[in-house]
Design a protein around this motif. Structure first.
Motif, PDB file in Angstrom:
ATOM      1  N   ILE A 132       0.847  -1.201   0.000  1.00  0.00           N
ATOM      2  CA  ILE A 132       0.000   0.000   0.000  1.00  0.00           C
ATOM      3  C   ILE A 132       0.879   1.246   0.000  1.00  0.00           C
ATOM      4  CG2 ILE A 132      -1.689   1.347   1.309  1.00  0.00           C
ATOM      5  CD1 ILE A 132      -2.906  -1.368   2.191  1.00  0.00           C
ATOM      6  N   LEU A 133       1.885   1.268   0.852  1.00  0.00           N
ATOM      7  CA  LEU A 133       2.794   2.428   0.872  1.00  0.00           C
ATOM      8  C   LEU A 133       3.493   2.603  -0.469  1.00  0.00           C
ATOM      9  CD1 LEU A 133       4.410   2.162   4.406  1.00  0.00           C
ATOM     10  CD2 LEU A 133       2.555   3.672   3.654  1.00  0.00           C
ATOM     11  N   ASP A 134       3.812   1.494  -1.131  1.00  0.00           N
ATOM     12  CA  ASP A 134       4.471   1.571  -2.438  1.00  0.00           C
ATOM     13  C   ASP A 134       3.617   2.274  -3.486  1.00  0.00           C
ATOM     14  OD1 ASP A 134       6.706   0.318  -1.439  1.00  0.00           O
ATOM     15  OD2 ASP A 134       6.262  -1.652  -2.334  1.00  0.00           O
ATOM     16  N   LEU A 135       2.302   2.287  -3.296  1.00  0.00           N
ATOM     17  CA  LEU A 135       1.435   3.029  -4.218  1.00  0.00           C
ATOM     18  C   LEU A 135       1.681   4.526  -4.127  1.00  0.00           C
ATOM     19  CD1 LEU A 135      -1.946   1.171  -3.507  1.00  0.00           C
ATOM     20  CD2 LEU A 135      -0.496   0.904  -5.534  1.00  0.00           C
ATOM     21  N   PHE A 136       2.071   4.995  -2.927  1.00  0.00           N
ATOM     22  CA  PHE A 136       2.237   6.426  -2.685  1.00  0.00           C
ATOM     23  C   PHE A 136       3.661   6.933  -2.917  1.00  0.00           C
ATOM     24  CE2 PHE A 136      -1.484   5.224  -0.214  1.00  0.00           C
ATOM     25  CZ  PHE A 136      -2.374   6.230  -0.557  1.00  0.00           C
ATOM     26  N   THR A 137       4.662   6.078  -2.734  1.00  0.00           N
ATOM     27  CA  THR A 137       6.051   6.556  -2.753  1.00  0.00           C
ATOM     28  C   THR A 137       6.492   7.223  -4.055  1.00  0.00           C
ATOM     29  OG1 THR A 137       6.832   4.309  -3.200  1.00  0.00           O
ATOM     30  CG2 THR A 137       6.852   5.052  -0.901  1.00  0.00           C
ATOM     31  N   PRO A 138       5.956   6.865  -5.221  1.00  0.00           N
ATOM     32  CA  PRO A 138       6.363   7.628  -6.415  1.00  0.00           C
ATOM     33  C   PRO A 138       5.873   9.080  -6.401  1.00  0.00           C
ATOM     34  CG  PRO A 138       5.395   5.516  -7.042  1.00  0.00           C
ATOM     35  CD  PRO A 138       5.143   5.703  -5.580  1.00  0.00           C
ATOM     36  N   TYR A 139       4.923   9.383  -5.526  1.00  0.00           N
ATOM     37  CA  TYR A 139       4.289  10.701  -5.535  1.00  0.00           C
ATOM     38  C   TYR A 139       4.558  11.527  -4.281  1.00  0.00           C
ATOM     39  CZ  TYR A 139       1.916   8.155  -9.176  1.00  0.00           C
ATOM     40  OH  TYR A 139       1.657   7.396 -10.289  1.00  0.00           O
ATOM     41  N   GLY A 140       5.338  10.980  -3.347  1.00  0.00           N
ATOM     42  CA  GLY A 140       5.628  11.743  -2.144  1.00  0.00           C
ATOM     43  C   GLY A 140       6.335  10.917  -1.087  1.00  0.00           C
ATOM     44  N   HIS A 141       6.594  11.546   0.043  1.00  0.00           N
ATOM     45  CA  HIS A 141       7.291  10.922   1.173  1.00  0.00           C
ATOM     46  C   HIS A 141       6.271  10.525   2.235  1.00  0.00           C
ATOM     47  CE1 HIS A 141      10.350  10.252   4.213  1.00  0.00           C
ATOM     48  NE2 HIS A 141       9.637  11.000   5.022  1.00  0.00           N
ATOM     49  N   THR A 142       6.347   9.268   2.707  1.00  0.00           N
ATOM     50  CA  THR A 142       5.406   8.802   3.723  1.00  0.00           C
ATOM     51  C   THR A 142       6.104   8.668   5.072  1.00  0.00           C
ATOM     52  OG1 THR A 142       5.851   6.466   3.271  1.00  0.00           O
ATOM     53  CG2 THR A 142       4.065   7.501   2.027  1.00  0.00           C
ATOM     54  N   THR A 143       5.340   8.920   6.128  1.00  0.00           N
ATOM     55  CA  THR A 143       5.764   8.662   7.505  1.00  0.00           C
ATOM     56  C   THR A 143       4.668   7.813   8.125  1.00  0.00           C
ATOM     57  OG1 THR A 143       6.866  10.812   7.615  1.00  0.00           O
ATOM     58  CG2 THR A 143       6.404   9.707   9.716  1.00  0.00           C
ATOM     59  N   THR A 144       5.049   6.655   8.631  1.00  0.00           N
ATOM     60  CA  THR A 144       4.073   5.668   9.082  1.00  0.00           C
ATOM     61  C   THR A 144       4.198   5.398  10.570  1.00  0.00           C
ATOM     62  OG1 THR A 144       4.226   4.619   6.916  1.00  0.00           O
ATOM     63  CG2 THR A 144       3.242   3.323   8.668  1.00  0.00           C
ATOM     64  N   SER A 145       3.066   5.256  11.249  1.00  0.00           N
ATOM     65  CA  SER A 145       3.031   4.909  12.669  1.00  0.00           C
ATOM     66  C   SER A 145       1.993   3.812  12.867  1.00  0.00           C
ATOM     67  CB  SER A 145       2.638   6.125  13.516  1.00  0.00           C
ATOM     68  OG  SER A 145       3.558   7.175  13.328  1.00  0.00           O
ATOM     69  N   LEU A 146       2.379   2.757  13.575  1.00  0.00           N
ATOM     70  CA  LEU A 146       1.435   1.706  13.950  1.00  0.00           C
ATOM     71  C   LEU A 146       0.823   2.077  15.289  1.00  0.00           C
ATOM     72  CD1 LEU A 146       3.116   0.169  11.770  1.00  0.00           C
ATOM     73  CD2 LEU A 146       2.608  -1.876  13.088  1.00  0.00           C
ATOM     74  N   ILE A 147      -0.482   1.898  15.414  1.00  0.00           N
ATOM     75  CA  ILE A 147      -1.200   2.217  16.641  1.00  0.00           C
ATOM     76  C   ILE A 147      -1.073   1.046  17.607  1.00  0.00           C
ATOM     77  CG2 ILE A 147      -3.444   2.797  17.645  1.00  0.00           C
ATOM     78  CD1 ILE A 147      -2.364   4.937  15.774  1.00  0.00           C
TER      79      ILE A 147
END
Length: 160
Positions: A132-147
């Protein structure tokens, strides 16, 4: 620390909403399944009078829907993730389009600051996260947190 409730100032008063409407909204936030007769009993109105007020609140967009809140873990989604995204230049719209296509994303918000988007998703396993994150990485920088936990449960808007 003592349990304190901060009462916000009422700088903005919604037009056409009186104290009785606020009482109805408070009751509906607590129990949206209450029938009109029961709702009327709780706020001191007849069922037809409550029905008129609820219909007006729906028509004016104050009430936007009724839903059941479910525990994602009970349905096999034990992993909850929050993701912030800082889009690349000219990719702002693409982030929203991708988020709309991913069914695991249950909330998506555009916000101010360095990160322009924030979303929440529920997953069956951590292994679902990377594709899922790989869908976004070509278009921006992600920061992820698990709850881990949610010590303050979702609660009604304080209308009183």
């Amino acid at each position: 620390m003592a349990n304190r409730r901060i009462r916000p100032e009422r700088a903005y008063e919604p037009k056409g909403i009186d104290d009785l409407d606020l009482r109805i909204l408070t009751e509906l936030q607590t129990d949206a399944r209450a029938g009109l007769a029961e709702l009327g009993r709780r706020v001191g109105l007849s069922a037809p009078a409550v029905a008129d007020r609820v219909r007006r609140l729906e028509e004016t967009g104050v009430i936007t829907g009724y839903r059941a809140e479910v525990d994602p873990r009970a349905l096999g989604f034990p992993v909850t993730v929050m993701v912030r995204i800082r889009p690349a230049i000219r990719e702002l719209q693409r982030i929203a389009e991708i988020a709309e296509e991913v069914p695991q994303i249950v909330e998506c918000h555009r916000m101010t600051g360095d990160d322009c988007f924030f979303f929440v998703m529920h997953l069956r396993t951590v292994a679902e996260l990377e594709p899922i994150l790989d869908l976004f990485t070509p278009y921006g920088h992600t920061t992820t947190s698990l709850i881990h936990t949610s010590p303050v449960p979702r609660r009604p808007l304080p209308l009183g």
